[in-house]
Design a protein around this motif. Structure first.
Motif, PDB file in Angstrom:
ATOM      1  N   ALA A  56       0.720  -1.180   0.136  1.00 54.59           N
ATOM      2  CA  ALA A  56       0.070   0.042  -0.088  1.00 54.59           C
ATOM      3  C   ALA A  56       0.770   1.309  -0.099  1.00 54.59           C
ATOM      4  CB  ALA A  56      -0.884   0.018   1.256  1.00 54.59           C
ATOM      5  N   CYS A  57       1.902   1.173   0.544  1.00 55.49           N
ATOM      6  CA  CYS A  57       2.617   2.622   0.895  1.00 55.49           C
ATOM      7  C   CYS A  57       4.062   2.432  -0.211  1.00 55.49           C
ATOM      8  CB  CYS A  57       3.180   2.728   2.417  1.00 55.49           C
ATOM      9  SG  CYS A  57       1.750   2.881   3.452  1.00 55.49           S
ATOM     10  N   ARG A  58       4.360   1.329  -0.613  1.00 59.24           N
ATOM     11  CA  ARG A  58       5.229   1.321  -1.436  1.00 59.24           C
ATOM     12  C   ARG A  58       6.727   1.570  -0.901  1.00 59.24           C
ATOM     13  NH1 ARG A  58       2.928  -1.889  -5.162  1.00 59.24           N
ATOM     14  NH2 ARG A  58       1.199  -0.996  -6.221  1.00 59.24           N
ATOM     15  N   PHE A  59       6.916   0.951   0.263  1.00 61.92           N
ATOM     16  CA  PHE A  59       8.131   1.304   0.994  1.00 61.92           C
ATOM     17  C   PHE A  59       9.209   0.298   0.496  1.00 61.92           C
ATOM     18  CE2 PHE A  59       5.741   2.925   4.773  1.00 61.92           C
ATOM     19  CZ  PHE A  59       6.123   4.191   4.444  1.00 61.92           C
ATOM     20  N   PRO A  60      10.293   0.572   0.229  1.00 57.03           N
ATOM     21  CA  PRO A  60      11.423  -0.522  -0.284  1.00 57.03           C
ATOM     22  C   PRO A  60      11.596  -1.687   0.718  1.00 57.03           C
ATOM     23  CG  PRO A  60      12.385   1.735  -0.443  1.00 57.03           C
ATOM     24  CD  PRO A  60      11.422   1.687   0.285  1.00 57.03           C
ATOM     25  N   LEU A  61      11.692  -2.687   0.194  1.00 55.52           N
ATOM     26  CA  LEU A  61      11.890  -3.949   1.173  1.00 55.52           C
ATOM     27  C   LEU A  61      12.867  -3.746   2.291  1.00 55.52           C
ATOM     28  CD1 LEU A  61      11.001  -7.201  -0.894  1.00 55.52           C
ATOM     29  CD2 LEU A  61       9.698  -6.051   1.139  1.00 55.52           C
ATOM     30  N   ILE A  62      14.089  -3.421   1.802  1.00 56.82           N
ATOM     31  CA  ILE A  62      15.239  -3.312   2.574  1.00 56.82           C
ATOM     32  C   ILE A  62      14.863  -2.385   3.789  1.00 56.82           C
ATOM     33  CG2 ILE A  62      17.733  -2.844   2.870  1.00 56.82           C
ATOM     34  CD1 ILE A  62      17.060  -5.521   1.494  1.00 56.82           C
ATOM     35  N   THR A  63      14.648  -1.277   3.264  1.00 58.28           N
ATOM     36  CA  THR A  63      14.401  -0.258   4.225  1.00 58.28           C
ATOM     37  C   THR A  63      13.088  -0.367   5.377  1.00 58.28           C
ATOM     38  OG1 THR A  63      15.001   1.588   2.786  1.00 58.28           O
ATOM     39  CG2 THR A  63      13.723   2.289   4.611  1.00 58.28           C
ATOM     40  N   LEU A  64      12.223  -1.105   4.696  1.00 60.92           N
ATOM     41  CA  LEU A  64      11.062  -1.429   5.411  1.00 60.92           C
ATOM     42  C   LEU A  64      11.321  -2.766   6.463  1.00 60.92           C
ATOM     43  CD1 LEU A  64       7.978  -1.474   5.847  1.00 60.92           C
ATOM     44  CD2 LEU A  64       7.920  -3.090   4.094  1.00 60.92           C
ATOM     45  N   SER A  65      12.111  -3.445   5.869  1.00 58.32           N
ATOM     46  CA  SER A  65      12.466  -4.717   7.007  1.00 58.32           C
ATOM     47  C   SER A  65      13.344  -4.122   8.170  1.00 58.32           C
ATOM     48  CB  SER A  65      13.298  -5.749   6.130  1.00 58.32           C
ATOM     49  OG  SER A  65      14.512  -5.393   5.439  1.00 58.32           O
ATOM     50  N   ILE A  66      14.364  -3.524   8.042  1.00 56.56           N
ATOM     51  CA  ILE A  66      15.100  -2.985   8.971  1.00 56.56           C
ATOM     52  C   ILE A  66      14.333  -2.041   9.839  1.00 56.56           C
ATOM     53  CG2 ILE A  66      16.985  -1.209   9.403  1.00 56.56           C
ATOM     54  CD1 ILE A  66      18.417  -2.080   6.739  1.00 56.56           C
ATOM     55  N   ALA A  67      13.466  -1.379   9.303  1.00 53.89           N
ATOM     56  CA  ALA A  67      12.503  -0.617  10.192  1.00 53.89           C
ATOM     57  C   ALA A  67      11.767  -1.322  11.006  1.00 53.89           C
ATOM     58  CB  ALA A  67      11.677   0.606   9.364  1.00 53.89           C
TER      59      ALA A  67
END
Length: 117
Positions: A56-67
């Motif tokens: 839905a928010c189109r966050f990149p997977l690497i950044t999203l997983s770390i966050a």
């Protein structure tokens, strides 16, 4: 739908049905114990949260997983100060497994569709 996709869907369906039937007793034992169902809930919750935020928010997977792994750690640390909740390493691990499961499935899907094209 081409025949390869249909065979893949059929194979996955048969694999799921076979797995559920073979693990029915083990699944019943897990559900009847209280703590394991909590871990399954954490895994599923963070899997769905990762899916939602990525889709839905189109966050990149690497950044999203770390966050999200950082968020999972903060929620457990925050429970330490709550008095009525206890931080548990198993909850953090289940959260991380949920996040990494989504990322792994997404990566496998991307690799499969790149290979098919």
């Amino acid at each position: 739908m081409n025949s390869q996709k249909l065979l893949l869907i059929l194979f996955v369906f048969i694999l799921i049905i076979t797995g559920v039937s073979l693990l029915a007793k083990d699944l019943e034992a897990i559900i009847s114990r209280g703590t394991d169902i909590d871990s399954i809930g954490h895994m599923l919750g963070f899997f769905l949260l990762t899916w939602f935020l990525h889709s839905a928010c189109r966050f990149p997977l690497i950044t999203l997983s770390i966050a999200l792994i950082f968020y999972a750690a903060l929620t457990e640390i925050g429970q330490w100060y709550l008095g009525f909740r206890n931080p548990e390493l198993s909850d953090f691990i289940a959260d991380t497994v949920g996040i990494l499961t989504f990322i792994t499935l997404k990566w496998l899907k991307l690799m499969y569709f790149q290979r098919v094209r």
